[in-house]
Design an enzyme around this catalytic site. Structure first.
Site, PDB file in Angstrom:
ATOM      1  NE  ARG A  20      28.876  18.589  42.269  1.00 13.01           N
ATOM      2  CZ  ARG A  20      27.777  17.908  42.076  1.00 13.01           C
ATOM      3  NH1 ARG A  20      27.118  17.427  43.087  1.00 13.01           N
ATOM      4  NH2 ARG A  20      27.322  17.703  40.873  1.00 13.01           N
ATOM      5  CG  ASN A  38      27.958  18.991  46.859  1.00  6.76           C
ATOM      6  OD1 ASN A  38      27.721  20.137  46.443  1.00  6.76           O
ATOM      7  ND2 ASN A  38      27.449  17.912  46.307  1.00  6.76           N
ATOM      8  CD  GLU A  42      28.578  13.544  41.652  1.00  2.45           C
ATOM      9  OE1 GLU A  42      28.614  14.630  41.082  1.00  2.45           O
ATOM     10  OE2 GLU A  42      27.532  13.039  42.114  1.00  2.45           O
ATOM     11  NE  ARG A  85      17.756  20.670  36.234  1.00  7.73           N
ATOM     12  CZ  ARG A  85      18.766  19.995  36.780  1.00  7.73           C
ATOM     13  NH1 ARG A  85      19.366  19.033  36.126  1.00  7.73           N
ATOM     14  NH2 ARG A  85      19.188  20.326  37.987  1.00  7.73           N
ATOM     15  CG  HIS A 113      25.401  15.231  36.393  1.00  5.07           C
ATOM     16  ND1 HIS A 113      24.323  14.948  35.572  1.00  5.07           N
ATOM     17  CD2 HIS A 113      24.866  15.629  37.577  1.00  5.07           C
ATOM     18  CE1 HIS A 113      23.202  15.172  36.221  1.00  5.07           C
ATOM     19  NE2 HIS A 113      23.499  15.601  37.447  1.00  5.07           N
TER      20      HIS A 113
END
Ligand code: AMP
Length: 397
Positions: free
Chosen positions: A90, A7, A384, A240, A179
């Site tokens: 990823r 990643n 993940e 955010r 995601h």
């Protein structure tokens, strides 16, 4: 068969080497400060930790160091990098081109490059990671697992913005969702854990972490998800804003003499619970502590976060004409007992009943609804890396 999962961020690289015969993590680690002073590799395997501090001007040097650590006589877990059957990466954005993971070839690299605009922080780093692996391990297949893949199953009514259609045609402006690997993994696990029909089970996954998003899926196929063209849309997050009226941007620009990019930066990095709480923190634990000490804005920020998740659950239940299971995952979803309870307290109309004793859990697969609850509610830690490794194995086997 051993799969390396990577990643890559702009200045970091996280990795795990997974033995796919038993899905055990053999080694994992992190390269930090790639391309800047103070580069450092932290490698963990067999309960031991190796730290190497040396310059890593690019991801190529970082990958070389990772390879060295993996075969190190004391800290390593393999004797030759040829034991790595494939590398799963990823990758943030595939635009509208790919909706499935894919073995990397020149065309895939071209698509990653063409999507630099859509994922300016991640796609360039993801490509660097792939190219560094090609250089370090020629002949070993690389697989791209897209964060946007899960959301590509959304129907047009969910992914198209109500703006002139030419912008979709010219610039691929649509909702993508992010995601995706986590939503894919957790929705699949939820179907199994709740014993639902694998083709028809209706699942809502609440991925609540520093970044937060929510998805609705039927039989593991995405019906809708809260993030949009970028990860800014949807829930209130650590920094955010999530959903807001675009006229807010115009008003701040005019009043503060800022340009759109500056305001977007504020919406991405200085808003969310950090902004709403008057700057307390982007970390939910800090916000909860401030609330318990009587900080009103911290309380409002948490209430608003919870309220928005509950509103999305209502909307997604309507979108699917029902819901069989709701799964909580990621840092807040897996660990924050009070927030889970508060979100579920909005869901009495769905027949949701939470078992407080069962809900008193952290970071493990756990059913938290009562036996009588009309909807099964559960905590399911996301993984993940394992999802990427499984996809990689599926494609190279
Ligand atoms: P993630 O982005 O998935 O790593 O999640 C990070 C977020 O999870 C941070 O805001 C943490 O404060 C939050 N988190 C982790 N543990 C807890 C906890 N026990 N209670 C509340 N929030 C937590």
């Amino acid at each position: 068969m051993k799969v390396l999962v990577l990643n890559c961020g702009s200045s970091s690289l996280k990795y795990q080497l997974i033995d796919m015969d038993n899905e055990n993590v053999m080694a994992k680690g992190l390269c930090e400060r790639i391309g800047i002073d103070g580069s450092k590799l932290t490698h963990k395997a067999n309960d031991k930790e190796l730290v190497i501090e040396q310059p890593m001007p690019k991801h190529t040097e970082a990958i070389s160091l990772v390879m060295k650590a993996l075969v190190d006589p004391e800290y390593g877990v393999i004797t030759d990098t040829k034991e790595i059957a494939a590398v799963g990466h990823r990758v943030l954005h595939a635009g509208t081109v790919y909706s499935e993971s894919i073995v990397v070839n020149e065309d895939v690299k071209r698509v990653i490059r063409e999507c630099f605009d859509l994922g300016p922080l991640h796609n360039p780093a993801n490509l660097m990671g792939i190219e560094a692996c090609e250089e370090a391990m020629p002949g070993t297949p690389n697989v791209a697992v897209w964060d946007t893949a899960f959301g590509m199953a959304m129907p047009e009514k969910a992914y198209l913005y109500a703006i002139p259609h030419e912008y979709y045609e010219k610039y691929s402006i649509r909702r993508y969702g992010f995601h995706g690997t986590s939503h894919m993994f957790v929705s699949g696990e939820a179907l199994k854990f709740a014993g639902l029909d694998p083709e028809k089970g209706k699942v809502i996954v609440c991925h609540l972490g520093n970044g937060a998003s929510i998805s609705a899926s039927i039989g593991g196929k995405c019906v809708d998800t809260s993030m949009g063209l970028t990860p800014l849309e949807g829930l209130i997050m650590g920094t955010r804003s999530g959903d807001l009226d675009p006229a807010v941007v115009q008003t701040i620009c005019n009043k503060e003499g800022k340009d759109v990019n500056e305001v977007l930066n504020i919406l991405n990095k200085k808003s969310g619970v950090l902004g709403m709480s008057g700057g307390v923190s982007s970390d939910f634990r800090d916000i909860e502590k401030a609330r318990s000490e009587g900080n009103h804005l911290a309380e409002v920020a948490l209430d608003a976060f919870i309220y928005r998740v509950a509103k999305y659950i209502g909307a997604y239940t309507a979108a699917m004409n029902g819901v069989d299971a709701i799964a909580f995952t990621a840092g807040v979803g897996e660990n924050d007992i009070k927030s889970r309870k508060a979100i579920c307290s909005y869901l009495g109309y769905l027949g949701v009943e939470i078992d407080d004793e069962a809900n008193n859990c952290r970071g493990k697969n756990q059913m938290i609804s009562t036996a009588d609850s009309k909807v099964k509610v559960m905590v399911l830690p996301t993984n993940e890396e394992l999802a990427i490794a499984r996809e990689t194995l599926r494609l190279v086997k």
